[in-house]
Design a protein around this motif. Sequence first.
Motif, PDB file in Angstrom:
ATOM      1  N   GLU A 296       0.801  -1.224   0.000  1.00  0.00           N
ATOM      2  CA  GLU A 296       0.000   0.000   0.000  1.00  0.00           C
ATOM      3  C   GLU A 296       0.836   1.278   0.000  1.00  0.00           C
ATOM      4  N   ALA A 298       2.408   2.248  -2.346  1.00  0.00           N
ATOM      5  CA  ALA A 298       2.255   2.830  -3.672  1.00  0.00           C
ATOM      6  C   ALA A 298       1.220   3.955  -3.680  1.00  0.00           C
ATOM      7  N   VAL A 299       0.275   3.903  -2.750  1.00  0.00           N
ATOM      8  CA  VAL A 299      -0.787   4.917  -2.709  1.00  0.00           C
ATOM      9  C   VAL A 299      -0.763   5.753  -1.434  1.00  0.00           C
ATOM     10  N   THR A 301       1.698   7.549   0.656  1.00  0.00           N
ATOM     11  CA  THR A 301       3.094   7.970   0.561  1.00  0.00           C
ATOM     12  C   THR A 301       3.552   8.821   1.747  1.00  0.00           C
TER      13      THR A 301
END
Length: 415
Positions: A296, A298-299, A301
């Motif tokens: 997660e 990746a989304v 941050t």
Amino acid sequence: MRVFFVLCSAVLWGFAGTAAADTTDSKWQTRVVIEKQGDHCVDDPNCFNRYHPDIPAVVRANPGDMIIYHTRDALDSDLTLDSNADDLAAVDLNFVHPMTGPVHIEGAERGDVIAVTLVDIEPDEYGYTVIVPGFGFLRDIYTEPHLVNWKLSRTHAVSDQMPGVKVPYEAFMGSVGVMPGQSEVESWLERERLLGEAGGIALPPQPIGGLPSAICGPEGSAKDQCLRTIPPRENGGNMDVQQMQIGTTLLLPCFIDGCGLFVGDVHFAQGDGEVSGTAIETGAVVTVTVDIRKGEGAVITGPEVEGGTQIKEIEPSKFYQTIGLPLKAAGEIPPTHTYLESEKIADLTNLSEDLVVAARDALIKMIDYIQRKHGLTAEQAYILASVAVDLRIGQVVDVPNYVVTAVLNEDVFEE
């Protein structure tokens, strides 16, 4: 009937007398405890005050474990209930924000997110709030040191230096986060270097006082790359967000395998803004649990929070509110704007779409109100605002005058 009662009582008492255990002895938790060692962070192998991926984990924990951090106060100080403002001269800000940890979370990898749920905070019995010259939102106005000592319990904080005030227990982790990776260190140092060159406030690496000294100290292997703990970043750190109360879950992206979860800088209570530069600072025992959310990062941050009724529970039952607009005196340049080097700002009395100046306006009005209504000195009112006044955005559309309000929790005043 009497014989039956006596016989039953004898049987029951006999059973109780031979019982091997009660509920106290029935356990299910796996506890991972990181205790303090020594008087200060410099004496403690479980403590550090800089960020770098080379700082090793002091312990490993599994998802679901109760991870228990014994933390130090934000200044790693020798302050006590008998301290006064003169004692602040001995505080070395190079040692600010001693963190407990880091903890390696088994199974967590770079690119994952860890979900950190705050289970409990047991505060020390003593806390403090200070004004340090050169620090704080109104540092140009409040230039002399000031100290308020607080007696803490699990319900309220009271102080001999703030008579008639009871600040409710609303503890949270002022600093909590994960270790950055090498690429993050390099990127963040570069953007902060550019800000500093433009005249903005940036805190470059400072090896003096850096811990662990073998990595971040004057002779440390990464002394020129160890990040200071004062500004929050994508790894969390010194966020000072009071809504992260017991029961909430903080989401943090992992930048290294194991994440390197740390905790420190506990605040017994704080207003949104922490305007004097400190909340009610204290050491504490903090318990958290952690889950891993694979991939997660990746989304997600940077830090995000999940919660329930916690925001409602810390709302006051009665309040007073001042309204701030981006207005200032002619010739004045707020310290937050000096790096812009704009001659236009100096002469203007109304700035455009400026939340910082609006917040300043609201806070100054609130401090005036506290002095006028409740009889506190200017310094007392400023410190009270730091622990019991919330700066809130009213609107960001009505150009040029955005609105910031200052909300005082009137519940803190004893009747």
